[in-house]
Design an enzyme around this catalytic site. Structure first.
Site, PDB file in Angstrom:
ATOM      1  CG  HIS A 114      -1.983  -1.025   1.207  1.00 36.72           C
ATOM      2  ND1 HIS A 114      -2.840  -1.223   0.149  1.00 36.72           N
ATOM      3  CD2 HIS A 114      -2.311  -1.974   2.132  1.00 36.72           C
ATOM      4  CE1 HIS A 114      -3.651  -2.242   0.418  1.00 36.72           C
ATOM      5  NE2 HIS A 114      -3.341  -2.722   1.613  1.00 36.72           N
ATOM      6  CG  ASP A 150      -2.898  -8.458   0.740  1.00 38.99           C
ATOM      7  OD1 ASP A 150      -2.180  -8.750   1.706  1.00 38.99           O
ATOM      8  OD2 ASP A 150      -3.928  -7.741   0.843  1.00 38.99           O
ATOM      9  CG  HIS A 152      -6.621  -5.408   1.752  1.00 37.39           C
ATOM     10  ND1 HIS A 152      -6.051  -6.254   2.683  1.00 37.39           N
ATOM     11  CD2 HIS A 152      -7.828  -5.038   2.240  1.00 37.39           C
ATOM     12  CE1 HIS A 152      -6.884  -6.374   3.715  1.00 37.39           C
ATOM     13  NE2 HIS A 152      -7.969  -5.652   3.468  1.00 37.39           N
ATOM     14  CG  ASP A 230      -5.096 -10.041   3.405  1.00 34.60           C
ATOM     15  OD1 ASP A 230      -4.841 -10.543   2.280  1.00 34.60           O
ATOM     16  OD2 ASP A 230      -4.738  -8.876   3.716  1.00 34.60           O
TER      17      ASP A 230
END
Ligand SMILES: [Zn+2]
Length: 287
Positions: A114, A150, A152, A230
């Protein structure tokens, strides 16, 4: 299989934060107690400011020294620049190991995908994978693909690698979800595969398979994997539906591409994280 880690990456924390030292501590214990994988343990290597500045601005490096939280998710901790730098140093060792033909996994924190050129955010301070990919391109790799599973979207990796010659980014993630990006392809080289919250496991896995096929068709000579766990069905931070067997399949599928690859830990916040990582590593190793 080479595992790059350093006990010092467990030296910072914020009470109640899901990105916690136990993620690494419990995974190291699990990997040391198993006998199926032959593991060689290695420490992170050095990293220069010049290598970091391929991906980030001098302003971000300066900001990491200022003792204020970066956002509600991303606390300032004493020496966070040192911890983030060690995670980058592990990514660079992983790159070299992949080039030497080894199977390799960086088991470090903080994660990185991120972090943008200018901002720490979303538990991330420096973008480990983008720095390693730009290092690879600067030192002779011609077509590097990032595969980010991931749950996200790796908004930072996408922003840093956008339209960068020699790089492509493939991300499979829940949408809508944090950080709100990744609904469509961007630029000439960033390919996004959004999956709806709670989509059936078969749908999630078919989307992963489609992304793997597209990445294969791009004919990379090196693959960098943002390995976040995740999207697991029982992860507390999102609504993915994958099981441990799917992470094993992912490792196997990446192995079968026959291209040098290295993997870096991103997210994964359930107590089953050690089992998920072990399943993935077994897949990468072909067992
Ligand atoms: Zn994540």
């Amino acid at each position: 299989m080479k595992i790059i880690t350093d006990k010092r990456c467990t030296g910072y924390s914020r009470e109640g934060h899901p990105e916690r030292p136990e993620r690494i501590i419990s995974t190291v214990e699990r990997l040391k107690s198993q006998t199926e994988l032959q593991l060689a343990w290695t420490a992170p290597g050095p990293v220069s400011d010049g290598q970091i500045l391929h991906a980030h601005s001098p302003e971000l490096l300066a900001r990491l020294q200022i003792p204020h939280d970066f956002d509600a998710d991303t606390p300032y901790c004493e020496n966070i620049a040192g911890y983030a730098g060690a995670s980058v140093g592990a990514a660079l060792v992983a790159l070299e190991a992949a080039r030497d033909g080894e199977n390799v996994f960086s088991l470090m924190r903080p994660p990185g995908h991120h972090a943008t050129r200018d901002h720490a955010m979303g538990f991330c301070y420096l973008n480990n994978i983008a720095i390693a990919v730009l290092e690879a391109v600067a030192t002779g790799s011609r077509r590097v693909a990032v595969f980010d599973f991931d749950v996200h979207h790796g908004n930072g990796t996408e922003a840093i690698l956008l339209d960068h010659p020699g790089c492509a980014y493939f991300s499979i993630h829940q949408f809508p979800c944090y950080p709100g990006t990744g609904s469509t392809n961007v630029g000439t080289n960033c390919f996004n595969y959004p999956v709806a919250p709670g989509a059936p496991r078969e749908t999630y896995r078919a989307t992963l398979a489609r992304a793997l096929g597209d990445m294969k068709n791009s004919q990379p000579d090196l693959i960098a994997v943002s390995a976040g766990f995740d999207a697991y069905a029982r992860d507390p931070l999102a609504e993915g539906t994958l099981e441990a067997a799917d992470f094993h399949w992912l490792g196997q599928s990446l192995r079968r591409l026959g291209v040098p690859l290295f993997s870096l830990l991103e997210g994964g916040y359930s107590q089953d994280l050690p089992e998920l990582i072990l399943a993935y590593l077994k897949g990468v190793e072909g067992i």
